[in-house]
Design a protein around this motif. Structure first.
Motif, mmCIF file in Angstrom:
data_model
loop_
_atom_site.group_PDB
_atom_site.id
_atom_site.type_symbol
_atom_site.label_atom_id
_atom_site.label_comp_id
_atom_site.label_asym_id
_atom_site.label_seq_id
_atom_site.Cartn_x
_atom_site.Cartn_y
_atom_site.Cartn_z
ATOM 1 N N VAL A 98 -14.985 74.847 29.703
ATOM 2 C CA VAL A 98 -14.828 75.675 28.497
ATOM 3 C C VAL A 98 -15.915 75.288 27.498
ATOM 4 O O VAL A 98 -15.983 74.149 27.042
ATOM 5 C CB VAL A 98 -13.431 75.478 27.870
ATOM 6 C CG1 VAL A 98 -13.262 76.344 26.627
ATOM 7 C CG2 VAL A 98 -12.340 75.762 28.894
ATOM 8 N N LYS A 99 -16.749 76.255 27.161
ATOM 9 C CA LYS A 99 -17.849 76.010 26.213
ATOM 10 C C LYS A 99 -17.304 75.788 24.809
ATOM 11 O O LYS A 99 -16.187 76.206 24.494
ATOM 12 C CB LYS A 99 -18.769 77.231 26.181
ATOM 13 C CG LYS A 99 -19.667 77.355 27.391
ATOM 14 C CD LYS A 99 -20.647 78.502 27.156
ATOM 15 C CE LYS A 99 -21.153 79.038 28.484
ATOM 16 N NZ LYS A 99 -21.322 80.487 28.443
ATOM 17 N N PRO A 100 -18.117 75.192 23.941
ATOM 18 C CA PRO A 100 -17.690 75.100 22.542
ATOM 19 C C PRO A 100 -17.519 76.499 21.944
ATOM 20 O O PRO A 100 -18.198 77.433 22.367
ATOM 21 C CB PRO A 100 -18.847 74.370 21.856
ATOM 22 C CG PRO A 100 -19.651 73.754 22.952
ATOM 23 C CD PRO A 100 -19.429 74.567 24.182
ATOM 24 N N LYS A 101 -16.644 76.611 20.994
ATOM 25 C CA LYS A 101 -16.348 77.896 20.340
ATOM 26 C C LYS A 101 -17.610 78.633 19.900
ATOM 27 O O LYS A 101 -17.741 79.851 20.092
ATOM 28 C CB LYS A 101 -15.419 77.652 19.143
ATOM 29 C CG LYS A 101 -15.342 78.761 18.102
ATOM 30 C CD LYS A 101 -14.625 79.994 18.617
ATOM 31 C CE LYS A 101 -14.909 81.232 17.768
ATOM 32 N NZ LYS A 101 -15.975 82.078 18.286
ATOM 33 N N LYS A 102 -18.551 77.904 19.326
ATOM 34 C CA LYS A 102 -19.712 78.602 18.752
ATOM 35 C C LYS A 102 -20.577 79.269 19.811
ATOM 36 O O LYS A 102 -21.387 80.135 19.512
ATOM 37 C CB LYS A 102 -20.533 77.649 17.875
ATOM 38 C CG LYS A 102 -21.056 76.442 18.610
ATOM 39 C CD LYS A 102 -21.787 75.481 17.679
ATOM 40 C CE LYS A 102 -22.212 74.260 18.488
ATOM 41 N NZ LYS A 102 -22.735 73.168 17.687
ATOM 42 N N GLU A 103 -20.379 78.916 21.082
ATOM 43 C CA GLU A 103 -21.137 79.563 22.156
ATOM 44 C C GLU A 103 -20.306 80.616 22.904
ATOM 45 O O GLU A 103 -20.735 81.140 23.927
ATOM 46 C CB GLU A 103 -21.611 78.501 23.173
ATOM 47 C CG GLU A 103 -22.539 77.471 22.575
ATOM 48 C CD GLU A 103 -22.761 76.295 23.530
ATOM 49 O OE1 GLU A 103 -22.687 76.500 24.757
ATOM 50 O OE2 GLU A 103 -22.990 75.179 23.030
#
Lengths: 318, 318
Positions: A98-103
């Motif tokens: 799971v990528k960071p939210k900003k990505e």
């Protein structure tokens, strides 16, 4: 009718996906996203974020995995304030994937958990919160939770999780108002620092009325699905909830449109809603899986025999 | 769950008859009567007792008239404790044509009335009571009744009518719990010497939950219909009500049987239940007749346009 803190979370594609192995095509999912965006619904839950290591991509559709690139195809070019949510199950997601939210196009991650896995759920929820997502924990099958254990779990969630919202989930669709109200009174006692939410199932035609009851008990996050599409008996219908809320922020008309154009034809191919074996499961507070198996069999309308098979089993257990 | 004074009144054939001009054949009506008898339901309402001078026998089926000889064909040879009820409308029945109770298979006569006709309804009810029948008055369209007028009417019914039961009828299927509870609180204030009952419609999927709410407010006579069959969105499903009551007096299994054998096939030919135009009528507290006309037309799935036509009319009226 209801306060400004109400948030409507439409889980049509996520919960409905449990009826077709998450194989909604892009056109359908975009039609739902457009309708929810025009209706100004707060959240659209689009599926489960499961690890591709655990489930076969040939057996399941895109919304079992919710890859960011698939979500981007849905939302591309649509003017929208509707946030995207995904659900994760304990032990079925690879947090590192799971990528960071900003990505990511995802805003909210909801962790679904049975009571026995609550410690793992808190850990997973906090990992997702640390990546920058809004987070929630959905406690499934609350109708089966022993009272004392539930108090401990609610207290744990309030103190140890970083979740913004704790959802009470009537997975068996078996709760009547009085029990639901008592559950929410308890939840409001222990959940001090977070919002509470309701996810209802419609086995007894009570999903909408239980959602209203939850609002009256202070729940602010409300799950619903268009034309009630969801597992087995389905969920609280989005169109009824908007009709009740009477909040000018929401527009019911795009939802009515998408029902006519997409859901009426779909209902001829896919079965969900008020169907007697699901009602029987609700009356007896049983998981709908036996009823779903019956509906997939040649005995699908053997209602009496199905009722008797469940009640005989129950008596044997005692 | 509920007290011993609860009486279940199944109105499947009467209210369902509004969808097919009362043309249920004898085999179907007997199957329903047998199921209700085996389930030990208290009352079966079989139709309207209209004068044959007012309605054509070629246009309407037997259950528009409920001749004693037709009822006798239904009940013949069936072991049963289920009482037969019929409904009469003010100005549509010829009281002189109704035989005394001791000569008839009918036990209960219910007078359905709008508020404007309440004086006539009391007179008609008392004529029927004088013939020896159990009697009831059903106040229709309570959602539209001005508060002050309703108080007067309830008081009049309590003081002047010989009815055993006063039913509150949510004809538009538009009542939410809070409003329904307030209505019953008022009814219980004025109706001292009689029982109260509830007749709910399911436009908003609230017929069952409103019936539960009515029980909690003291209603003891509960209308329901098998698989919800009734006008437009239909009524509180008998099977759900029995599941809730958990009274060993009632047996849900014959009802499940008759749904499988008679109602699942019927539903393919006759439309009722949760259908969007009926939901829209409920949300807007409108009589279902416009929605029923829409469903009979080529525009039957033009949900948005239907919603807009009703809301535009409403705005114009203001």
């Amino acid at each position: 009718m209801a306060g400004n803190n109400i948030k409507v979370l439409d889980c049509t594609i996520r919960d409905g996906g449990l009826m077709n192995n998450h194989k909604f095509d892009l056109k359908f999912v975009r039609a739902v996203y457009k309708a929810l965006s025009e209706a100004n619904i707060d959240y659209m839950e689009i599926g489960y974020k499961n690890s591709r290591k655990l489930f076969s991509a040939s057996e399941f559709g895109s919304w079992k995995f919710c890859a960011d690139e698939d979500i981007l195809k849905v939302i591309k070019g649509v003017r929208s304030k509707t946030k995207i949510a995904v659900m994760v199950d304990v032990d079925r997601v690879e947090p590192a994937e799971v990528k960071p939210k900003k990505e990511s196009p995802v805003s909210m991650i909801r962790v679904a958990t049975y009571i026995k896995d609550i410690e793992k759920a808190v850990l997973l929820c906090n990992q997702m919160a640390d990546k920058g997502y809004e987070t929630a924990v959905n406690i499934m099958a609350v109708s089966k939770a022993p009272a004392e254990e539930l108090s401990k779990i609610l207290s744990l969630l309030d103190n140890k999780s970083k979740a913004d919202v704790i959802f009470i989930s009537d997975s068996n669709g078996s709760l009547y108002h009085e029990t639901l109200a008592a559950l929410f009174k308890k939840a409001k006692k222990y959940i001090i620092s977070k919002e509470t939410g309701i996810h209802a199932h419609n086995n007894l035609q009570l999903a909408f009325s239980n959602t209203i009851e939850a609002i009256q008990q202070g729940a602010s996050y409300l799950d619903c699905s268009i034309y009630g599409l969801g597992r087995a008996a389905g969920n609280c219908p989005t169109e009824l909830l908007l009709g009740f809320l009477k909040n000018p922020k929401y527009d019911i008309r795009p939802v009515l449109d998408v029902i006519a154009k997409e859901f009426i034809p779909l209902r001829k191919k896919l079965e969900w809603g008020y169907i007697i074996p699901y009602a029987i499961a609700g009356i007896l507070d049983e998981h709908p899986k036996a009823a779903m198996a019956l509906r997939d069999s040649a005995q699908k309308d053997n209602f009496r025999e199905f009722y008797e098979s469940l009640t005989t089993t129950k008596k044997k257990k005692v």
